[in-house]
Motif scaffolding. Structure first.
Motif, PDB file in Angstrom:
ATOM      1  N   GLU A  14       2.899   9.003   7.505  1.00  0.00           N
ATOM      2  CA  GLU A  14       1.909   7.968   7.176  1.00  0.00           C
ATOM      3  C   GLU A  14       2.538   6.835   6.375  1.00  0.00           C
ATOM      4  O   GLU A  14       1.893   5.847   6.075  1.00  0.00           O
ATOM      5  CB  GLU A  14       0.757   8.582   6.359  1.00  0.00           C
ATOM      6  CG  GLU A  14      -0.065   9.559   7.163  1.00  0.00           C
ATOM      7  CD  GLU A  14      -0.508  10.741   6.321  1.00  0.00           C
ATOM      8  OE1 GLU A  14      -0.867  10.536   5.156  1.00  0.00           O
ATOM      9  OE2 GLU A  14      -0.459  11.871   6.841  1.00  0.00           O
ATOM     10  N   MET A  15       3.800   7.027   5.993  1.00  0.00           N
ATOM     11  CA  MET A  15       4.475   5.974   5.234  1.00  0.00           C
ATOM     12  C   MET A  15       5.746   5.583   5.976  1.00  0.00           C
ATOM     13  O   MET A  15       6.837   5.993   5.595  1.00  0.00           O
ATOM     14  CB  MET A  15       4.808   6.466   3.824  1.00  0.00           C
ATOM     15  CG  MET A  15       3.593   6.901   3.034  1.00  0.00           C
ATOM     16  SD  MET A  15       3.990   7.347   1.325  1.00  0.00           S
ATOM     17  CE  MET A  15       4.815   8.905   1.549  1.00  0.00           C
ATOM     18  N   GLN A  64       4.332  13.760   4.073  1.00  0.00           N
ATOM     19  CA  GLN A  64       3.452  12.610   4.300  1.00  0.00           C
ATOM     20  C   GLN A  64       4.196  11.384   4.806  1.00  0.00           C
ATOM     21  O   GLN A  64       3.623  10.305   4.927  1.00  0.00           O
ATOM     22  CB  GLN A  64       2.722  12.262   2.998  1.00  0.00           C
ATOM     23  CG  GLN A  64       1.840  13.411   2.559  1.00  0.00           C
ATOM     24  CD  GLN A  64       0.919  13.017   1.426  1.00  0.00           C
ATOM     25  OE1 GLN A  64       0.733  11.843   1.149  1.00  0.00           O
ATOM     26  NE2 GLN A  64       0.355  14.009   0.766  1.00  0.00           N
ATOM     27  N   ASN A  71       2.696   1.603  -3.354  1.00  0.00           N
ATOM     28  CA  ASN A  71       1.789   2.099  -4.386  1.00  0.00           C
ATOM     29  C   ASN A  71       1.616   3.603  -4.292  1.00  0.00           C
ATOM     30  O   ASN A  71       1.699   4.336  -5.273  1.00  0.00           O
ATOM     31  CB  ASN A  71       0.419   1.414  -4.255  1.00  0.00           C
ATOM     32  CG  ASN A  71       0.365   0.171  -5.123  1.00  0.00           C
ATOM     33  OD1 ASN A  71       0.781   0.211  -6.278  1.00  0.00           O
ATOM     34  ND2 ASN A  71      -0.123  -0.917  -4.560  1.00  0.00           N
ATOM     35  N   GLN A  72       1.388   4.047  -3.054  1.00  0.00           N
ATOM     36  CA  GLN A  72       1.192   5.471  -2.818  1.00  0.00           C
ATOM     37  C   GLN A  72       2.448   6.231  -3.237  1.00  0.00           C
ATOM     38  O   GLN A  72       2.379   7.265  -3.918  1.00  0.00           O
ATOM     39  CB  GLN A  72       0.906   5.684  -1.330  1.00  0.00           C
ATOM     40  CG  GLN A  72       0.381   7.060  -0.986  1.00  0.00           C
ATOM     41  CD  GLN A  72       0.266   7.213   0.525  1.00  0.00           C
ATOM     42  OE1 GLN A  72       0.327   6.233   1.260  1.00  0.00           O
ATOM     43  NE2 GLN A  72       0.112   8.448   0.982  1.00  0.00           N
ATOM     44  N   GLN A 127       3.044   6.369  -6.991  1.00  0.00           N
ATOM     45  CA  GLN A 127       2.120   7.315  -7.601  1.00  0.00           C
ATOM     46  C   GLN A 127       2.628   8.752  -7.445  1.00  0.00           C
ATOM     47  O   GLN A 127       2.558   9.555  -8.364  1.00  0.00           O
ATOM     48  CB  GLN A 127       0.760   7.177  -6.918  1.00  0.00           C
ATOM     49  CG  GLN A 127      -0.401   7.252  -7.879  1.00  0.00           C
ATOM     50  CD  GLN A 127      -1.643   6.680  -7.226  1.00  0.00           C
ATOM     51  OE1 GLN A 127      -1.890   6.951  -6.053  1.00  0.00           O
ATOM     52  NE2 GLN A 127      -2.394   5.906  -7.960  1.00  0.00           N
ATOM     53  N   MET A 128       3.154   9.043  -6.256  1.00  0.00           N
ATOM     54  CA  MET A 128       3.631  10.401  -5.998  1.00  0.00           C
ATOM     55  C   MET A 128       4.900  10.691  -6.798  1.00  0.00           C
ATOM     56  O   MET A 128       5.075  11.782  -7.324  1.00  0.00           O
ATOM     57  CB  MET A 128       3.917  10.570  -4.504  1.00  0.00           C
ATOM     58  CG  MET A 128       2.656  10.537  -3.660  1.00  0.00           C
ATOM     59  SD  MET A 128       3.042  10.525  -1.903  1.00  0.00           S
ATOM     60  CE  MET A 128       3.283  12.277  -1.623  1.00  0.00           C
ATOM     61  N   THR A 139       0.845  -1.201   0.000  1.00  0.00           N
ATOM     62  CA  THR A 139       0.000   0.000   0.000  1.00  0.00           C
ATOM     63  C   THR A 139       0.877   1.247   0.000  1.00  0.00           C
ATOM     64  O   THR A 139       0.648   2.197  -0.759  1.00  0.00           O
ATOM     65  CB  THR A 139      -0.914   0.005   1.248  1.00  0.00           C
ATOM     66  OG1 THR A 139      -1.536  -1.273   1.338  1.00  0.00           O
ATOM     67  CG2 THR A 139      -1.957   1.096   1.154  1.00  0.00           C
ATOM     68  N   ILE A 140       1.903   1.208   0.852  1.00  0.00           N
ATOM     69  CA  ILE A 140       2.817   2.351   0.915  1.00  0.00           C
ATOM     70  C   ILE A 140       3.560   2.509  -0.406  1.00  0.00           C
ATOM     71  O   ILE A 140       3.666   3.609  -0.948  1.00  0.00           O
ATOM     72  CB  ILE A 140       3.820   2.157   2.077  1.00  0.00           C
ATOM     73  CG1 ILE A 140       3.071   2.238   3.411  1.00  0.00           C
ATOM     74  CG2 ILE A 140       4.930   3.191   2.012  1.00  0.00           C
ATOM     75  CD1 ILE A 140       3.942   1.930   4.608  1.00  0.00           C
TER      76      ILE A 140
END
Lengths: 366, 670
Positions: free
Chosen positions: B170-171, B167, B119-120, B123-124, B116-117
């Motif tokens: 959160e990661m 961020q 992927n995020q 994307q960034m 999940t991390i």
């Protein structure tokens, strides 16, 4: 009968030694757990449990230990049933099935066996004393022990099984073993070890732990825990790095430092001197227990004390041995010092029994 | 009393246990056994805590004390007047510290959380080659060293890096790292000179390791950045931090050693001149539709390179920030090779500018003197060796003037021949012409003189480069198995044929004439200064050799070169009120690039030409020696000379009301 006379023989030294150890131990639990939100509550828990334990000692001390004789059969039944039950419905953790959970309170039937099986064995040996041949008593008593040992090995929990066997040995030894029996006992012992291995009761991981201890077949990272413990303990020197100052402990390189490995924290922060104080207090307590056996009024009381001394001694020794790299890593905690509510209560209950024996000591005075 | 109700019973039996004595003896034995066991424990404890204490303290320190290097900022590069030509600009990269990632006893759950991390993050970052799968593989491969960060994306733009930083809570495990990169504000103007820094190339990693570089360091990989690496890298500082078991840094231990900034490097280049050159060269190249060219300006008295422009160049920022595959392919596919410094590396025919060398050789070898007259009929024939009377055999030679206006220069002395760039004079004087009783100096001596002037000598410039080539008959026989012909000598004499030279070499020929016969080593680095501005490595001219050339010869050549601009082939690029010397050159060529781009083909009547112009100025007191070279530019006088004219006028602040118009049509003059 006046209770005043009873208190005259209460072993205050034992209680004082125990109190000192509890205070010092709780302080070390505090040092080991500070700053870690997951275990921050443990010193408070430990202190409250210790207080409850003191009260328990006083109450049990007032009760006549000989009453336990009458309960022996019931006690044995409880031990066997709980050991069977835990295999069927107990909680499984870290690959072993050892626990019952009662609302955040863990009970290990194996711990129960360590505490109570001594009563059964003491009564068995004491009752037959002078009536039956001793070798027969010894052999028969083994049949009381073996079912427990088997069930505990099935969990698996090798260290508890070993402790119980050792306790049996101590009782048999003090209970009246003659010189000529020793050979027979040795042969029987070897046969047992052979049997245990042949029956496949030893798990691979248990063999691994011995191999790790001896430094053979070690895979990288396997000895991480014991390595870290050795580093912590060894870097203590004479006086240690200071209370709550241990680098390994405070930076959390030491695993399960508030329970199994609490002695490494002591070694690191208080040095050899502090370690010897703790070892001294533990020895003092064990020898006060042996003193109770010495002065015990009857064989049952004496063997009861011997069983408690044996269990306390071997637990202490296995735990310390593990941290100085002389014993394989097991889950045996350090009595009265490691954090753990049920363990602490069990150990203090056994001290209560000792006080009960000691209080009923009677000099030949008329 | 409640206690009374509890069944307390005091044992009253007066008979002690029958075995009381024996039991006590065994108790005693047991107690002794326990004492011995505890004794062993204490001995072991003493051994560990006292005898081996130091070992364990060291191990504990290795656990928790991590020493970081503190990067030193790289020394800057300046022009000769102290104007910075580079900036230190941090580049951002995204890394993952494996140990700090979310952990779970359930391996599937753990993988899900991490993916999940990833992927995020992917994307960034939004870069090709940075997908969640790529990140997973990289982190997985690095899991043996869970405390070391794994770089998953480099050269992430600042704003994206900052967003990720915000961020990162959160990661867990994701960190933004900054590395010391460079920004080059002058881009193509200095690209081929300054070069660039970048990641340590995998194949040379060992060498850099030996010099204590770390994987995140940026090093000079090309140009000046490469050659001054040791001077500008600085000395790293060091700090020791306390790290807990989860990898959290808790603070520093002891005093950190601060890093030492690298030294600054001052180039010999004058930024103002560099811009003047670029402003003069580019529009004229554009006018002539020439894709390639170079200008070199030297200080003839010191060998300092005052200006060096090469076209096409490249924006070195592309490399500093990490060049994309596409950008790199575009540079590679450009047939005019922007990554090559054409000023130092183009080995091309110098044409008539080489006549300076030929003249010096002829005079010093006494093949001619200042009064020797040679006739230029415009065109003449070398008779065939075996059939000398047949007018249809043999080889016809032309002076350039015959092709443009017909006729010839007529009777020429050497000073006229230089001024008019009379080909016939040099043909005959070097190659000989039996019909007129001229023996000719021969090609061997000319080749030697070319070398004496530095042509074909190994390039020793700080940024490297190529060198020209001076042919000899022996070389020709060895290489082609052919005999050297008179025609070969003729071509050699006027800077054609097998001869090749680089613009830098030709500029240095001009500098040597200007300074009175001393060949100096061209240098790009003026001095190294420490961060207090103190010069720690001052400039020192390097003399290659003093040429064996008489003052009279020098004087004659200098005057002739003055004549070129004053009244000869370069007269249209004269600067009113400003005296300078020059030499035009129009060099025929047909090289690989020309064939490839259709500039030159088989059976062409007139070959394409490079436009050349050499100059030095002021004539009386030379401060600058110039070489202008425009690939397929056309004529030297019509195209290259105007470039030099504009450069000199601007550099010396001489008003130029009517700059020479550039010839836009193909001409045949010099």
């Amino acid at each position: 009968m006046s209770t005043k006379r009873l208190w005259r023989h209460f072993d205050y030294l034992l209680l004082i030694g125990l109190l000192l150890l509890l205070v010092a131990g709780t302080a070390m639990v505090y040092s080991a757990s500070r700053g870690d939100p997951e275990i921050e509550r443990t010193p408070t828990d430990q202190a409250i449990t210790a207080l409850a334990g003191i009260i328990l000692i006083l109450i049990i001390g007032l009760l006549d230990y000989t009453l336990l004789k009458n309960l022996a059969i019931a006690i044995y039944a409880v031990i066997i049933i709980s050991l069977v039950a835990v295999l069927l419905i107990g909680a499984r953790r870290f690959g072993a099935q050892r626990w019952f959970e009662f609302g955040g309170f863990d009970v290990q039937p194996a711990e129960l066996a360590k505490l109570l099986l001594g009563i059964v064995l003491a009564k068995f040996v004491a009752d037959r004393q002078g009536k039956r041949p001793y070798l027969e008593t010894a052999a028969l008593s083994l049949f009381l022990v073996l079912p427990c040992v088997y069930l505990i090995m099935r969990q698996p929990n090798l260290s508890s099984a070993v402790i119980i066997l050792f306790m049996w040995l101590a009782i048999i030894f003090v209970g009246g073993l003659e010189r000529q029996h020793v050979v027979v006992m040795l042969i029987a012992g070897l046969a047992m070890v052979f049997l245990v291995i042949q029956l496949g009761l030893i798990e691979t991981y248990q063999i691994n732990r011995f191999e790790q201890l001896l430094g053979i077949n070690v895979e990288a990272g396997e000895t991480f825990q014991s390595d870290q413990a050795l580093i912590a303990l060894g870097s203590g020197g004479w006086l240690g790095q200071g209370f709550a100052q241990g680098q390994q402990s405070q930076l959390r390189y030491l695993p399960v430092r508030h329970t199994d490995f609490i002695f490494s924290v002591i070694g690191e922060e208080l040095g050899l001197v502090g370690s010897l104080v703790f070892i001294g207090l533990l020895m003092f307590i064990i020898f006060r227990v042996l003193r109770a056996a010495w002065i015990a009024h009857d064989t049952f009381g004496r063997l009861l004390c011997v069983s408690v001394a044996a269990v306390l001694f071997l637990q202490t020794y296995i735990n310390l041995g593990m941290q100085v790299g002389l014993m394989p890593v097991t889950g045996v905690v350090l009595p009265f010092v490691s954090y753990g509510r049920s363990n602490l209560l069990a150990a203090m209950t056994s001290i209560g029994i000792i006080e009960s024996v000691a209080m009923r000591y009677k000099k030949l005075e008329f | 009393m409640i206690v009374e109700n509890i069944p307390i019973k005091r044992r009253t039996s007066l008979t002690p246990p029958p075995d009381n004595q024996g039991g006590r003896a065994r108790l005693l034995l047991m107690g002794i056994g326990m004492l011995i066991a505890f004794g062993l424990l204490v001995v072991r404890l003493y051994d560990l805590q006292i005898n081996f204490k130091e070992d364990f303290v060291t191990e504990a320190r290795e656990n928790s004390e991590v020493t970081h290097k503190i990067s030193a900022s790289r020394g800057l590069i300046y022009d000769r007047n102290g104007v910075p030509l580079v900036r230190n600009a941090p580049a951002f990269q995204i890394a993952i510290i494996p140990i700090k990632q979310p952990r779970s006893d359930n391996s599937i759950e753990q993988r899900m959380q991490r993916m999940t991390i990833y992927n995020q993050l992917a994307q960034m970052i939004n870069q090709p080659g940075v997908t969640a799968g790529d990140i997973y593989t990289k982190v997985y491969n690095a899991s043996i060293r869970p405390y070391d960060s794994v770089v998953v994306a480099e050269n992430v733009p600042r704003d994206i890096a900052l967003t990720i930083q915000e961020q990162s809570l959160e990661m867990p495990g994701v960190v933004v790292e900054s590395v010391g990169s460079r920004a080059y504000p002058y881009k193509e103007l200095f690209g081929n000179i300054i070069g660039f820094t970048g990641k340590i190339p995998e194949e040379t990693k060992d060498e850099y390791d030996k010099k204590f570089y770390e994987s995140n360091d940026r090093v000079g990989l090309a140009g000046i950045e490469y050659s001054v690496e040791e001077a500008v890298r600085g000395i790293k500082g060091e700090e020791t931090v306390l790290v807990d078991a989860s990898g959290e840094e808790l603070g520093t231990v002891g005093d950190p050693i601060p890093p030492q900034e690298g030294n600054g490097v001052r180039l010999t280049i004058d930024l103002r001149l560099q811009q003047i050159i670029s402003d003069a060269l580019l529009p004229i190249m554009q006018l002539r539709n020439s894709p390639r060219g170079a200008v070199v300006a030297l200080n003839p008295n010191t060998g300092e390179v005052l200006g060096m422009v090469t076209v096409p160049g490249y924006d070195n920022n592309m490399f500093a920030r990490g060049i994309t595959q596409k950008e790199y392919e575009a540079l590679q596919d450009n047939i005019q090779r922007p990554l090559i410094n054409h000023a130092t590396s183009d080995n091309v025919p110098p044409g008539s500018t080489f006549k300076i060398v030929t003249s010096a050789a002829l005079l010093e070898e006494h093949a001619v003197d200042e009064n020797t007259v040679i006739n230029d009929p415009g065109t003449f024939r070398i008779p065939d060796l075996y059939d000398p009377d047949n007018p249809n055999k043999g080889q016809q030679f032309y002076c350039w003037i015959n092709l443009s206006t017909g006729g010839g220069h007529g009777a020429q002395r050497i000073r006229d021949a230089i001024r008019n760039s009379c080909d016939t004079f040099f043909y005959k004087a070097v190659g000989g012409y039996a019909q007129e009783g001229i023996d000719g100096m021969g090609p061997e001596k000319l080749a030697q003189w070319a070398q004496t002037f530095g042509i074909s000598e190994t390039n020793k410039l700080e940024i490297g480069g190529g060198n020209g080539f001076a042919p000899t008959p022996l070389w020709k026989r060895n290489t082609y198995g052919e005999v050297w012909t008179t025609g070969d000598s003729y071509n050699f004499a006027i800077g054609q044929g097998y001869l090749g030279a680089t613009p830098l070499e030709m500029a240095n020929v001009m500098a040597t004439i200007a300074n009175g016969g001393t060949l100096l080593q061209p240098q790009l680095i003026r001095e190294v200064v420490d961060n207090q501005g103190k010069v720690i490595q001052p400039f020192q001219p390097k003399v290659v050799r003093k040429l064996p050339i008489s003052d009279a010869t020098l004087r004659l050549i200098q005057q002739s070169l003055f004549d070129v601009v004053d009244q000869g082939t370069g007269v249209e690029s004269k600067i009113p009120g400003f005296n300078y010397a020059g030499k035009t050159g129009t060099a025929e060529f047909c090289d690989f690039e020309a064939v490839k781009t259709g500039v030159c083909y088989n059976g062409m009547e007139y070959l394409p030409t490079h436009a050349w112009f050499l100059a030095y100025a002021p004539y009386e007191n030379p401060q600058i020696a110039l070489a202008v070279y425009i690939w397929n530019g056309g004529q030297g006088s019509g195209v290259a000379a105007p470039v030099a004219q504009r450069i000199l006028a601007n550099y010396f602040n001489v008003p130029l009301e009517h700059p020479k118009q550039v010839e836009t049509t193909r001409g045949t003059s010099e």
